[in-house]
Each structure stands twice: as C-alpha cells, then as structure tokens.
Design a protein around this motif. Structure first.
Motif, mmCIF file in Angstrom:
data_model
loop_
_atom_site.group_PDB
_atom_site.id
_atom_site.type_symbol
_atom_site.label_atom_id
_atom_site.label_comp_id
_atom_site.label_asym_id
_atom_site.label_seq_id
_atom_site.Cartn_x
_atom_site.Cartn_y
_atom_site.Cartn_z
ATOM 1 N N GLN A 29 41.746 49.942 37.791
ATOM 2 C CA GLN A 29 42.984 50.681 38.967
ATOM 3 C C GLN A 29 41.174 50.857 40.211
ATOM 4 N N LEU A 30 40.447 51.534 39.424
ATOM 5 C CA LEU A 30 39.386 51.960 40.115
ATOM 6 C C LEU A 30 38.362 50.687 40.606
ATOM 7 N N GLY A 31 38.157 49.407 39.154
ATOM 8 C CA GLY A 31 37.518 48.881 39.527
ATOM 9 C C GLY A 31 37.825 48.324 40.915
ATOM 10 N N ARG A 32 38.907 47.651 41.563
ATOM 11 C CA ARG A 32 39.255 47.418 42.674
ATOM 12 C C ARG A 32 38.311 47.784 43.196
ATOM 13 N N LYS A 33 38.209 48.903 43.505
ATOM 14 C CA LYS A 33 37.084 49.621 45.015
ATOM 15 C C LYS A 33 35.792 48.652 45.056
ATOM 16 N N LEU A 34 35.326 48.126 43.895
ATOM 17 C CA LEU A 34 33.965 47.873 43.659
ATOM 18 C C LEU A 34 33.986 46.768 42.447
ATOM 19 N N PRO A 35 34.625 46.136 43.156
ATOM 20 C CA PRO A 35 34.997 44.819 42.543
ATOM 21 C C PRO A 35 33.822 44.286 41.689
ATOM 22 N N ASP A 36 31.993 44.258 42.069
ATOM 23 C CA ASP A 36 31.293 43.395 41.145
ATOM 24 C C ASP A 36 30.659 44.280 40.461
ATOM 25 N N PHE A 37 30.953 45.593 39.659
ATOM 26 C CA PHE A 37 30.523 46.719 38.983
ATOM 27 C C PHE A 37 30.037 45.867 37.727
ATOM 28 N N LEU A 38 31.890 44.699 37.135
ATOM 29 C CA LEU A 38 31.012 44.408 35.963
ATOM 30 C C LEU A 38 30.035 42.948 36.537
ATOM 31 N N THR A 39 29.628 42.550 37.159
ATOM 32 C CA THR A 39 28.802 41.376 37.470
ATOM 33 C C THR A 39 27.749 41.766 38.341
ATOM 34 N N ALA A 40 27.240 42.273 38.826
ATOM 35 C CA ALA A 40 26.081 43.161 39.769
ATOM 36 C C ALA A 40 25.820 44.336 39.101
ATOM 37 N N LYS A 41 26.801 45.304 38.741
ATOM 38 C CA LYS A 41 26.080 46.896 38.408
ATOM 39 C C LYS A 41 25.973 46.575 36.990
ATOM 40 N N LEU A 42 26.363 45.946 36.177
ATOM 41 C CA LEU A 42 25.960 45.748 34.200
ATOM 42 C C LEU A 42 25.213 44.533 33.917
ATOM 43 N N ASN A 43 24.168 44.567 33.175
ATOM 44 C CA ASN A 43 23.108 43.866 32.921
ATOM 45 C C ASN A 43 23.941 42.615 32.281
ATOM 46 N N ALA A 44 23.290 41.437 31.963
ATOM 47 C CA ALA A 44 23.811 40.007 31.537
ATOM 48 C C ALA A 44 24.549 40.631 30.083
ATOM 49 N N GLU A 45 23.547 41.492 29.097
ATOM 50 C CA GLU A 45 23.639 41.500 27.948
ATOM 51 C C GLU A 45 24.858 42.375 27.722
ATOM 52 N N LYS A 46 25.293 43.575 28.427
ATOM 53 C CA LYS A 46 26.220 44.615 28.624
ATOM 54 C C LYS A 46 28.398 43.807 28.660
ATOM 55 N N LEU A 47 27.499 42.777 29.673
ATOM 56 C CA LEU A 47 28.524 41.884 30.350
ATOM 57 C C LEU A 47 28.927 41.338 29.279
ATOM 58 N N LYS A 48 28.180 40.566 28.382
ATOM 59 C CA LYS A 48 28.515 39.964 27.229
ATOM 60 C C LYS A 48 28.952 40.634 26.314
ATOM 61 N N ASP A 49 28.600 41.348 26.220
ATOM 62 C CA ASP A 49 28.993 42.264 24.566
ATOM 63 C C ASP A 49 30.630 43.203 25.622
ATOM 64 N N PHE A 50 30.941 43.086 26.379
ATOM 65 C CA PHE A 50 32.434 43.365 26.821
ATOM 66 C C PHE A 50 32.851 42.518 26.869
ATOM 67 N N LYS A 51 33.190 41.410 27.477
ATOM 68 C CA LYS A 51 33.787 40.362 26.593
ATOM 69 C C LYS A 51 33.519 39.366 25.458
ATOM 70 N N ILE A 52 32.931 40.052 23.992
ATOM 71 C CA ILE A 52 32.698 40.110 22.948
ATOM 72 C C ILE A 52 34.412 40.585 22.797
ATOM 73 N N ARG A 53 33.980 42.158 22.896
ATOM 74 C CA ARG A 53 35.357 43.131 22.692
ATOM 75 C C ARG A 53 36.252 42.615 22.804
ATOM 76 N N LEU A 54 36.218 42.065 24.362
ATOM 77 C CA LEU A 54 37.831 41.854 25.021
ATOM 78 C C LEU A 54 38.353 41.061 24.068
ATOM 79 N N GLN A 55 37.474 39.457 24.331
ATOM 80 C CA GLN A 55 38.390 38.411 23.333
ATOM 81 C C GLN A 55 38.205 39.027 21.886
#
Length: 523
Positions: free
Chosen positions: A352-378
């Motif tokens: 819900q809050l991410g809708r207000k800042l849609p680039d949070f995962l791509t622009a506000k996190l570094n690539a390593e953190k995003l990769k880590d998050f996607k592994i957790r999601l998977q």
C-alpha cells in the motif's frame, strides 16, 4: 401528619379549584406533609404532589425534595410510584435538576425501578434534550462511580433510539462539547462507549465530522508522547485508540498520523511490546491494525524513511533459503518457519505504501539488497505453493456444515492468507515491481459465501512460482518447506474492534494514570 382522609379532602379542594388551585397553598402543604406518614399516605402523596406541582412555583423546592424522599423510601412500591411521576416536575428551570435526580437513580439494582428511571429520562429527553443532557453529564463528570458508569451506558444505548426532532444539530453539538470534557479523564472502556456515542451522531457522519473524531482519538492516543513498548498501559492505550480510529478512515479521512507513528515508534519495538491481555498475540494485533490503516494513508512527510522501516521489518519474516551441504541436503537441522499471518500484514502494508514511492525497490535499494529480497520472496513463494495445494486438497469437496468445523474454519482462513501473500509477491516480482493488485485482508468479512471465496482463490493462485524470479537451486519444493502444524489459531479470522480483553482491572481513569487527574476510578 395528615391521614388518608385529610389527603383526599385537600386533593378535592385543589381539584375543584382547577386553574385557581394556586390560591390554596395550605391544602398543597398538607399533601406535601403526606410524605411523613405511613405507607398509604406516602403512596397518595407520590401521586398528588406532582399533579398540582405547576400551580405552586414558590413551593417547587419543597415539592421536589418531598418527592425525592419518596424516591428513596424503603418500600419499593412507593419508590416506583414516586419515580414514575418524576417527569411531571420537569418544567422550566427544574428540568435539569430532575434529570440530575433521575441520573442518580440509575444506580438502582431493582430491575423494575431501573426501567422506570430509564423511561422517565427518555420522556423528559423529549421535553428538553439539552436540559436532560445537562443533568446526565453533570453526574458523569461529578457523580459516584456507579452513577457515572450507568449514565454513560444510558447515553450509548438510548441516544440512537431518539427521533430526529429530538436529536437536533444543536443537541448533537452539545453532546460533542460535553463529551470532550469527559474524555479528558476516562478509562479505556468509557472511551470506547463515548466513541460509540459520537460515531452515531448524524452531524458527525460527514467527512469533516469523521475528521473531528479522528483528531479526538489521536489526542487520546497521545501520539506526541514517547512510546514505551514495555509499559502495558501505554501499548494498550495506543491499540485501543487505534481500533476506534480504523473504522473512521476513508479515502477522504486519512490515517497518515497513525501510520507514521506506527512506522516510526511501534515497528522498531515490535518484539518488545507487552500487553495486559492474556493470550493476545500483541505483535500480530499491531500488524493487523497497521495493514488496515495503510489503505487510507495520505501524503507522508518521511515516506522513504518509513517505507524502509517497514521493509526491514518485512525482511525479518522473509527468511533466506537454508544453506545446502555438498550432497544437496540441508546443512542445518531445521527449515525456517514461515510466519504467514505476520507476512500478510507486512507485505500488504508495504504494498500500500509502496504505491506512493513505486521506485523504492529499484532506485532506493542497492542491487545487492534487491537481489537478496527477491531470493527471499522466491523461497517464500515456493513454500507457499506447497501449503496452498495442501489446503485446497483438505478443503476439496467440503461445503456447508463441513466448512463450519473449527479445523476447517482455520484452513479456510489459512487459504485466504496464503492466497493474499501469493498475489502480492507476484506483483513485487514484476520488472519494475508493480503495486496494482488488490486483495481483501484475510480477517476482513467477505460478502460471498465460502464457495465464492474458493473460486477467488483458484483465480488468484498459480501452481508455480512467479516466472521472473531468479533461478534458485532446483529442488522439490517439499524438501524446502514442511507446512506448519498448529500454527494457525482460531483467532486469525476473528479480529474485532471492540476491546479485545480491554483494560486491566484496578486501574484509575486516565489510561493508567496519565496526567494529574482530579480523581481516579477503581474497578
């Protein structure tokens, strides 16, 4: 003391005089003296005093006091007769006093007497609502504990039964003004009752009215104070207030102040929260409230910072896959436990809050953190699929009564939770992440029957992990995840705004002694 015969004779004098009865003051005085007699004399006085009351304004105090003596008589039949006649004294300036007397009489433990008091109050309400309210609120603010308690309950149950011509805008404004005075010093239970009273007022059904109520709740919640997670009273007050605020939020009445407070002060202390309510999963309760409020959050000053706090808390419940030994077996002894209920709330709030800042995962996190998050999601998604399949299999072919057993109710709720998480994870796997899907939180009531819910589940759930997930080790999902047993409790589907356990006994007003209150109430 006058006899029965003397009472009847003086009654006759006043009755025959009709409109000139006021000229026979001595006759009325004899009737007033009847309260000093025996049971028969008192019963007659209880009827005769109010009948001629209007003709003797100079004896008003004496007459009301005489009737009040009868209201306190040891003989219950005399008390009931005297109470029944009290509304006849409610004329002009006397009405607030009569309302005050009737309010005090609410403390009666005799059910017939109590009902008479209620009916008398309602009848004078229709004569002068503001005057009656003046008497009620006077006792709420200054009366004995039992009187205060019953007066508040009277307002919470009876106001909604009064017609519109009685509950005018002016009357409702008076209720709001007086209620604000009471809310300066209330217990948790009293606060809930006053919110029920105020929420039912027609003038507060508007957007501005709802906003006023939210501000009242925010003031009670004391959102300016430092949050103390180890103080049960502090935690309890916040939750109690938030439960009252949640139904008031809408697309026009925002929850921003509450969501901000939860993100900044409550989430970082989630594991330290204490509660006086036995058996309550306080962490889940907090996360459910946050999820419900997140849908109506407006523009937030520190959005990125608060989204980061929410994201970090979500990561705590989204484990990494266990490390594998060289032979492909788990290096550790146990698989991580997947906390579905917590993740549903956190993922929904983040979505819900991410809708207000849609680039949070791509622009506000570094690539390593995003990769880590996607592994957790998977990893979470793979375990989720196994559990969804097992739940569907367990519920397959079950309808009607079969779905009403405690075990199957829990499974139905578990299926709602897992389907919701599945839909939200799919959104976040999009490149770039999407925030378009809509889900209904698992504890919120659904209008369709369970069969309809099952069809929805089948529509929104895929049998394979999201396609865009980074490739993980190719292992059977059942090796990765053993569905929990006994992890879901019957609480999951029964979230209620009404005091889940309420406040502890033996506390003073003021939510556990806030501020320098004039006096306390002990339960």
């Amino acid at each position: 003391m006058p006899t029965v015969e003397e009472l009847y004779r003086n009654y006759g004098i006043l009755a025959d005089a009709t409109e000139t009865a006021g000229q026979h003051k001595d006759a009325y005085q004899v009737i007033l003296d009847g309260v000093k007699g025996g049971a028969k004399e008192k019963r007659l006085a209880a009827q005769f005093i109010p009948k001629f009351f209007k003709h003797f304004p100079e004896l008003a105090d004496s007459a009301i006091n005489a009737q009040l003596d009868l209201c306190e008589d040891e003989d219950v039949s005399i008390r009931r007769q005297a109470i029944k006649e009290l509304p006849q004294f409610a004329t002009g300036d006397n009405l607030p006093r009569v309302a005050d007397i009737l309010t005090q009489l609410l403390q009666s433990d005799d059910s017939a007497e109590f009902n008479l008091v209620n009916n008398a109050l309602l009848s004078i309400f229709k004569m002068d609502a503001k005057g009656t309210l003046g008497g009620l609120f006077s006792q709420i603010l200054q009366g004995e504990d039992i009187v205060r308690e019953r007066a508040i309950k009277f307002l919470s149950t009876k106001l909604k039964t009064l017609p519109e011509e009685v509950m005018t805008k002016e009357v409702e404004e008076f209720i709001l003004t007086e209620s604000k005075k009471v809310l300066e010093d209330v217990t948790g239970e009293e606060f809930v009752l006053f919110m029920k009273i105020l929420s039912g007022l027609k003038s507060l059904q508007t957007v501005s009215g709802r906003q006023q109520l939210v501000e009242l709740v925010a003031e009670q919640a004391d959102l300016e104070q430092t949050f103390n997670p180890s103080d049960p009273d502090c935690v309890d007050r916040l939750l109690q207030c938030t439960r009252q605020a949640v139904p008031l939020f809408s697309k026009n009445v925002h929850s921003t102040k509450f969501v901000t407070y939860f993100c900044e002060h409550v989430l970082p202390n989630l594991s330290s929260l204490t509660t006086p309510v036995e058996g309550l999963d306080i962490q889940l309760e907090v996360l459910k409230l946050l999820a419900e409020m997140s849908s109506f959050c407006g523009d937030m000053e520190k959005l990125e910072s608060n989204l980061k706090k929410l994201f970090d808390k979500l990561l705590e419940y989204m484990p990494l896959p266990p490390e594998e030994a060289e032979n492909g077996e788990n290096a550790g002894n146990e698989e991580p436990k997947l906390q579905f209920s917590y993740v549903e709330c956190l993922l929904y709030s983040f979505h819900q809050l991410g809708r207000k800042l849609p680039d949070f995962l791509t622009a506000k996190l570094n690539a390593e953190k995003l990769k880590d998050f996607k592994i957790r999601l998977q990893y979470f998604a793979r375990g989720l699929q196994v559990y969804i399949r097992q739940l569907r299999l367990a519920l397959q072919g079950k309808t009607g009564e079969a779905l009403k057993t405690e075990e199957n109710k829990i499974k139905v709720v578990a299926l709602k939770i897992t389907n919701n998480i599945n839909v939200l994870i799919k959104d976040l796997f999009h490149i770039p992440p999407s925030y378009k899907s809509t889900v209904t939180l698992s504890w919120k009531p659904v209008q369709k029957a369970d069969a309809g819910q099952k069809r929805t589940s089948e529509d929104t759930t895929s049998s394979s992990p999201p396609k865009k997930a980074p490739a993980g080790p190719k292992r059977d999902a059942r090796q990765i995840y053993n569905p929990p047993s006994g992890k879901y409790s019957s609480n999951l589907g029964s979230f209620s705004y009404e005091q889940r356990g309420g406040f502890r006994g033996g506390r003073g007003r003021g939510w556990g002694g806030r501020g320098n209150r004039s006096r306390g109430r002990i339960y």
